[in-house]
Design a protein around this motif. Structure first.
Motif, PDB file in Angstrom:
ATOM      1  N   UNK A 120      14.004  -7.757   1.819  1.00 11.70           N
ATOM      2  CA  UNK A 120      14.261  -6.899   0.653  1.00 11.70           C
ATOM      3  C   UNK A 120      13.001  -6.783  -0.206  1.00 11.70           C
ATOM      4  N   UNK A 121      12.338  -7.908  -0.459  1.00  8.93           N
ATOM      5  CA  UNK A 121      11.109  -7.882  -1.253  1.00  8.93           C
ATOM      6  C   UNK A 121      10.002  -7.110  -0.536  1.00  8.93           C
ATOM      7  N   UNK A 122       9.978  -7.212   0.807  1.00  9.90           N
ATOM      8  CA  UNK A 122       8.956  -6.500   1.576  1.00  9.90           C
ATOM      9  C   UNK A 122       9.106  -4.996   1.423  1.00  9.90           C
ATOM     10  N   UNK A 123      10.333  -4.502   1.452  1.00 10.37           N
ATOM     11  CA  UNK A 123      10.550  -3.065   1.289  1.00 10.37           C
ATOM     12  C   UNK A 123      10.174  -2.612  -0.118  1.00 10.37           C
ATOM     13  N   UNK A 124      10.465  -3.452  -1.110  1.00 14.30           N
ATOM     14  CA  UNK A 124      10.073  -3.109  -2.470  1.00 14.30           C
ATOM     15  C   UNK A 124       8.545  -3.020  -2.581  1.00 14.30           C
ATOM     16  N   UNK A 125       7.857  -3.949  -1.906  1.00 15.81           N
ATOM     17  CA  UNK A 125       6.392  -3.941  -1.941  1.00 15.81           C
ATOM     18  C   UNK A 125       5.829  -2.700  -1.264  1.00 15.81           C
ATOM     19  N   UNK A 126       6.454  -2.258  -0.173  1.00 10.71           N
ATOM     20  CA  UNK A 126       5.992  -1.038   0.489  1.00 10.71           C
ATOM     21  C   UNK A 126       6.082   0.154  -0.458  1.00 10.71           C
ATOM     22  N   UNK A 127       7.177   0.226  -1.209  1.00  9.94           N
ATOM     23  CA  UNK A 127       7.377   1.351  -2.110  1.00  9.94           C
ATOM     24  C   UNK A 127       6.396   1.394  -3.255  1.00  9.94           C
ATOM     25  N   UNK A 128       5.808   0.251  -3.596  1.00 16.83           N
ATOM     26  CA  UNK A 128       4.871   0.198  -4.724  1.00 16.83           C
ATOM     27  C   UNK A 128       3.420   0.415  -4.318  1.00 16.83           C
ATOM     28  N   UNK A 129       3.162   0.573  -3.026  1.00 13.17           N
ATOM     29  CA  UNK A 129       1.787   0.778  -2.575  1.00 13.17           C
ATOM     30  C   UNK A 129       1.267   2.135  -3.034  1.00 13.17           C
ATOM     31  N   UNK A 130       0.055   2.202  -3.599  1.00  8.53           N
ATOM     32  CA  UNK A 130      -0.471   3.507  -4.033  1.00  8.53           C
ATOM     33  C   UNK A 130      -0.736   4.459  -2.878  1.00  8.53           C
ATOM     34  N   UNK A 131      -0.971   3.902  -1.695  1.00  6.71           N
ATOM     35  CA  UNK A 131      -1.267   4.742  -0.519  1.00  6.71           C
ATOM     36  C   UNK A 131      -0.168   4.605   0.535  1.00  6.71           C
ATOM     37  N   UNK A 132       1.076   4.498   0.100  1.00  7.52           N
ATOM     38  CA  UNK A 132       2.181   4.260   1.037  1.00  7.52           C
ATOM     39  C   UNK A 132       2.274   5.349   2.103  1.00  7.52           C
ATOM     40  N   UNK A 133       1.920   6.573   1.755  1.00  7.34           N
ATOM     41  CA  UNK A 133       2.013   7.664   2.731  1.00  7.34           C
ATOM     42  C   UNK A 133       1.091   7.447   3.919  1.00  7.34           C
ATOM     43  N   UNK A 134       0.042   6.654   3.738  1.00  5.59           N
ATOM     44  CA  UNK A 134      -0.852   6.365   4.861  1.00  5.59           C
ATOM     45  C   UNK A 134      -0.140   5.630   5.984  1.00  5.59           C
ATOM     46  N   UNK A 135       0.918   4.938   5.647  1.00  4.61           N
ATOM     47  CA  UNK A 135       1.659   4.185   6.667  1.00  4.61           C
ATOM     48  C   UNK A 135       2.455   5.109   7.588  1.00  4.61           C
ATOM     49  N   UNK A 136       2.492   6.377   7.270  1.00  2.42           N
ATOM     50  CA  UNK A 136       3.191   7.352   8.112  1.00  2.42           C
ATOM     51  C   UNK A 136       2.222   8.199   8.933  1.00  2.42           C
ATOM     52  N   UNK A 137       0.944   7.840   8.894  1.00  3.41           N
ATOM     53  CA  UNK A 137      -0.064   8.600   9.630  1.00  3.41           C
ATOM     54  C   UNK A 137      -0.462   7.847  10.913  1.00  3.41           C
ATOM     55  N   UNK A 138      -1.058   8.625  11.833  1.00  2.08           N
ATOM     56  CA  UNK A 138      -1.723   7.989  12.966  1.00  2.08           C
ATOM     57  C   UNK A 138      -3.019   7.348  12.464  1.00  2.08           C
ATOM     58  N   UNK A 139      -3.379   6.221  13.076  1.00  2.00           N
ATOM     59  CA  UNK A 139      -4.568   5.511  12.641  1.00  2.00           C
ATOM     60  C   UNK A 139      -5.609   5.465  13.759  1.00  2.00           C
ATOM     61  N   UNK A 140      -6.891   5.601  13.394  1.00  2.00           N
ATOM     62  CA  UNK A 140      -7.945   5.461  14.416  1.00  2.00           C
ATOM     63  C   UNK A 140      -7.845   4.094  15.080  1.00  2.00           C
TER      64      UNK A 140
END
Length: 453
Positions: A113-133
């Protein structure tokens, strides 16, 4: 018309016949696509009731050995992968699952539960939905380097690859190292998933004998002198299923044999995090980084559904391994990678691992109290125990009896890299069942059946 040469004298006749069909399929007596005799004809030949033969055919189908076709008959299936991959049961009469070797699934509820809350507070959370080099975020690789360092392997983050668990790391290593038709050596008893990966890739399998110290270097050397394997897959810590921890000197011998004969080592250290540091000998990858593919993950020690693993390849094979990841999954989920990285770097993963150790110790002690009169192999860091069946029990027969009691166990036939293997063992996994009361019931059912009840 095919008929079994012999049938087990003890236990239900339909179980004995089903396992005779399975043995004939594994040995090649019944080839893939072969049609079994009509049920009525086989019943008449064996002097059995038609219902007995029908139940045997149904059990063989449930085991994945045969398949029935309406109006045509019952046919032997292609056994290119293990007949049944262990997987958590989801309810019904077979709800008590001791066949799947996973850690306790509910140990991280609050942390998740705390991990999901931390994901939501990331300033660049949308980067986690991108492909990465290079198929991974640099911060996730840095966390992975810290994880493998704790296991005794030094690696710069940019040398690591992120996989969907350790078994994916083994699969990627095999894709990078071997081609269809190549010989790959496995421990004679090992994970069904490793056997399945080799068969799915069309690799020839050689089975290296084990003893209480794990893989036997003398047997390995004798095998590689006769044939030229491309790789050896080895689980040196809490070997599945024997629970052997390979001593340091034996590891050095294995490394020396690999160097002399030029094959690659694929080290599956998925259980290593469950061992405390003083009990964990140096990894093969620390002794021979130039020829070892080192695979580990959080799936057995932190949370089973956190499908994040780390793979360290020899420099000469890294590009091939990265390509294998792209071919097999393109990349692992950055969302899961971020949770894993956060947990590793803030100490949550270590705390959850210690929580798993405490749960394992309690459950191993419970198992010893209930099954201590029988020949069992246990370890207070292991997710399972190994039961050496007393005569006249056979592993497949015992598994079928336990299934009738609503308990799933894993017989040795599904862990044997040697189709002719005759080990009479059963693996009982202790942490997949949530409730300790339910686990106690499952273990007690095992004891009752073993006693002849």
């Amino acid at each position: 018309m095919w008929t079994p040469e012999t049938l087990a004298a003890s236990g239900p006749k339909y179980v004995a016949l089903a396992h005779a069909i399975a043995e004939a399929a594994r040995s090649g007596t019944l080839l893939p696509g072969a049609r079994l005799p009509p049920r009525r004809a086989l019943a008449a030949r064996l002097g059995m009731n038609l219902s007995t033969v029908s139940k045997a055919y149904d059990l063989a189908a449930e085991m994945g050995i045969v398949a029935g076709e309406v109006g045509r008959g019952t046919f032997v299936r292609m056994l290119s992968v293990p007949e049944r991959m262990p997987w958590p049961k989801t309810g019904g009469a077979d709800a008590l699952d001791m066949s799947s070797n996973f850690p306790f699934p509910s140990a991280a509820n609050d942390e998740l539960r705390l991990a999901f809350e931390a994901l939501g507070s990331l300033p660049n959370a949308a980067d986690l939905l991108r492909y990465h080099p290079n198929s991974a975020h640099p911060s996730h690789l840095a966390a992975g380097a810290a994880w493998v360092r704790d296991l005794g392997v030094e690696a710069a983050p940019e040398r690591l690859l992120i996989t969907a668990g350790a078994i994916h790391g083994v699969f990627v290593s095999l894709l990078a190292v071997a081609r269809a038709g190549d010989l790959v050596l496995l421990e004679e008893m090992t994970s069904p998933a490793i056997i399945g990966a080799c068969r799915a890739l069309g690799l020839r399998i050689g089975a290296v004998p084990l003893d209480v110290g794990g893989l036997r270097p003398d047997a390995l050397e004798a095998m590689v002198k006769r044939e030229r394997p491309r790789a050896l897959v080895v689980v040196p810590n809490l070997q599945n299923p024997t629970l052997a921890v390979m001593p340091a000197e034996r590891r050095r011998q294995v490394v020396e044999i690999a160097r002399q004969h030029g094959f690659i080592l694929i080290e599956d250290d998925v259980y290593g995090p469950l061992l405390r540091q003083p009990d964990r000998p140096p990894p093969l990858a620390a002794m021979a980084p130039e020829r070892t593919c080192f695979c580990t993950s959080l799936s057995k020690s932190v949370a089973p559904g956190l499908r994040i693993g780390f793979l360290l390849m020899p420099a000469s094979l890294r590009a091939d391994a990265l390509n294998a990841i792209r071919v097999s999954t393109w990349m692992t989920s950055p969302l899961l990678g971020q949770i894993a990285a956060n947990w590793i770097l803030d100490g949550t993963a270590a705390r959850l691992c210690e929580r798993q150790r405490a749960i394992i110790r309690r459950r191993q002690e419970m198992a010893r109290q209930i099954l201590g009169e029988f020949d069992i192999v246990t370890d207070d860091a292991a997710l399972h125990l190994l039961l050496k069946l007393p005569e006249p029990w056979r592993a497949g027969q015992f598994s079928a009896h336990m299934q009738q009691q609503g308990v799933a166990v894993l017989p040795s036939s599904e862990m044997s890299a040697d189709p002719g293997g005759r080990q009479n063992l059963v693996r009982l996994s202790l942490c997949t069942i949530d409730s300790e009361a339910a686990l106690q019931s499952a273990l007690t059912a095992c004891r009752t059946v073993l006693r002849g009840g």
